[in-house]
Design a protein around this motif. Structure first.
Motif, short mmCIF file in Angstrom:
data_model
loop_
_atom_site.label_atom_id
_atom_site.label_comp_id
_atom_site.label_asym_id
_atom_site.label_seq_id
_atom_site.Cartn_x
_atom_site.Cartn_y
_atom_site.Cartn_z
N GLY A 40 36.54 59.85 23.64
CA GLY A 40 36.24 60.22 25.14
C GLY A 40 36.22 59.12 26.05
O GLY A 40 36.40 59.51 27.31
N ALA A 41 36.31 57.90 25.54
CA ALA A 41 36.41 56.65 26.33
C ALA A 41 38.06 56.58 26.72
O ALA A 41 37.87 55.92 28.11
N MET A 42 38.78 56.92 25.97
CA MET A 42 39.86 56.72 26.13
C MET A 42 40.85 57.43 26.77
O MET A 42 42.15 57.51 27.34
N VAL A 59 32.91 63.28 21.71
CA VAL A 59 33.54 63.27 22.92
C VAL A 59 32.86 63.50 24.11
O VAL A 59 32.77 62.74 24.99
N ARG A 60 31.98 64.49 23.72
CA ARG A 60 31.21 64.97 25.02
C ARG A 60 30.18 64.11 25.37
O ARG A 60 29.48 64.09 26.38
N GLU A 61 29.44 63.29 24.15
CA GLU A 61 28.60 62.22 24.81
C GLU A 61 29.05 61.27 25.61
O GLU A 61 28.38 60.58 26.30
N VAL A 62 30.26 60.90 25.63
CA VAL A 62 30.92 60.08 26.34
C VAL A 62 31.56 60.78 27.78
O VAL A 62 31.37 60.15 28.78
N LYS A 63 32.38 61.92 27.62
CA LYS A 63 32.80 62.43 28.66
C LYS A 63 32.77 63.90 28.54
O LYS A 63 33.33 64.57 27.90
N VAL A 80 39.41 49.18 23.92
CA VAL A 80 38.38 50.01 24.00
C VAL A 80 37.44 49.42 24.75
O VAL A 80 37.07 48.31 24.45
N PRO A 81 36.75 50.16 25.88
CA PRO A 81 35.70 49.32 26.77
C PRO A 81 34.72 49.07 25.80
O PRO A 81 34.21 49.55 25.08
N ALA A 82 34.09 47.65 26.37
CA ALA A 82 33.21 46.96 25.51
C ALA A 82 31.91 47.88 25.41
O ALA A 82 30.96 47.85 24.48
N ASP A 83 31.40 48.56 26.51
CA ASP A 83 30.23 49.29 26.50
C ASP A 83 30.44 50.36 25.68
O ASP A 83 29.25 50.74 24.81
N ILE A 84 31.60 51.00 25.44
CA ILE A 84 31.94 52.15 24.38
C ILE A 84 31.51 51.40 23.07
O ILE A 84 30.87 52.11 22.04
N VAL A 85 32.03 50.53 22.91
CA VAL A 85 32.11 49.84 21.30
C VAL A 85 30.68 49.48 21.11
O VAL A 85 30.25 49.86 19.72
N ALA A 86 29.91 49.16 22.05
CA ALA A 86 28.22 49.01 21.74
C ALA A 86 27.60 50.18 21.43
O ALA A 86 26.72 50.14 20.46
#
Length: 336
Positions: free
Chosen positions: A151-153, A181-185, A304-310
């Motif tokens: 979702g982040a990518m 995916v939907r949790e992020v986008k 991968v965005p750091a906030d998503i990794v966290a």
């Protein structure tokens, strides 16, 4: 470990059967020596799902827990015969996949009550068949986390998904991925397709290329061949069951890994203790049991965005602690 195929094994099976017939212990008796184990696969041992079973069995051989032979690329029409040949030859633990031969597999188990059967199945065990336990790859936990990364990518919010068959063990992983995916986008669109085969890389690639032509900028590779399409078109892919990033270092951003070791190790322990029973082994594929994990980011570490990794790390901790539960949805996923 020496690789033993069915062809080589059968040359000595008749003589071995005569010996074991005279020495067979009482029904599902306690096992002290390495357990004679045979696996029967309908696809090549390199195929994702089967390769994880094979890996776990190989590790058990190295520990001295089992002696292990296997047959690969066994047709559905030949499956029952191969099962019976292994039973007649004195094998005490049979591992297999009964998704298309359920009735036949259970019939064999009924005829050999002193043999333990650990069988991949869409159905549950039956108390009336105490030597037949079922398992499945319940790796929805890791699939959800891989979906969060996807979702982040994705930039277009259009993801292609190619699976083998719309059966529960495939559906639940796809649905968990889509939920992640939907949790992020939340506004992501999905193109869902099934190729009607467990091992047809050219068809999977062709289907994936069509999804890219229809706007997908990231692919969910439930089958071999999908990552080839992603690599060819220069987009990203998310893997399933095994980690193929070494083969696609610029393509496979994440993978949900299945670890069959907890499943097989429990069966081995039960056979050794003389306690093997008609259990549902599904729980041993859960993340909190060590049955699945998210592959390391590897070549995508830092991309991968750091906030998503966290967020992914936080979700993983919650899954392991029981604070967050990934839904098990066996319904066929649909394009949206």
């Amino acid at each position: 470990m020496v690789r033993v195929t069915r062809r080589a094994f059968l040359h000595g099976s008749a003589a071995l059967a005569a010996v074991t017939a005279a020495t067979t212990a009482p029904r599902l008796a306690r096992a002290a020596d390495p357990i004679k184990t045979a696996a029967i696969y309908t696809v090549p041992v390199e195929q994702q799902w089967v390769s994880r079973i094979h890996l776990a069995a190989t590790k058990a051989v190295e520990r001295g827990d089992i002696d292990y032979v296997f047959s690969e690329k066994v047709s559905n029409t030949d499956y029952e015969r191969v099962m019976r040949e292994y039973c007649e030859a004195g094998y005490k633990l049979i591992v297999g996949e009964a998704f298309a031969v359920e009735e036949a597999a259970r019939a064999v188990a009924k005829d050999y009550p002193d043999v333990a059967f650990l069988i991949g199945s869409s159905f549950k065990p039956d108390a009336a068949l105490p030597n037949f336990a079922t398992f499945d790859n319940y790796i929805q936990d890791a699939s959800y986390l891989s979906g969060m990364i996807a979702g982040a990518m994705t930039k277009s919010g259009n993801i292609g998904m190619v699976g083998g068959y719309p059966i529960p063990e495939v559906n639940r992983l796809m649905n968990a991925f889509m939920a992640g995916v939907r949790e992020v986008k939340g506004d992501t669109k999905f193109q869902v397709a099934f190729i009607g085969s467990w091992f047809d890389p050219p068809k999977a690639k062709e289907t994936a290329l069509a999804q890219i032509d229809a706007g997908a900028d990231l692919l969910y590779a439930e089958r071999f061949g999908v990552s080839d399409a992603a690599k060819e078109r220069g987009i990203l892919a998310v893997g399933n069951v095994i980690d193929t990033q070494a083969d696609y270092p610029d393509t496979v951003v994440a993978s949900a890994l299945w670890h069959f070791e907890p499943t097989l190790d429990h069966a081995i322990a039960q056979v050794k203790a003389g306690k093997f029973a008609a259990e549902d082994y599904g729980m041993f594929s859960f993340m909190k049991a060590g049955g699945c994990s998210l592959a390391p980011l590897g070549t995508f570490d830092g991309k991968v965005p750091a906030d998503i990794v966290a967020k992914v790390q936080a979700r993983e901790a919650e899954i392991k602690s029981g604070a967050f539960t990934v839904a098990i949805d066996d319904n066929e996923p649909k394009s949206s």
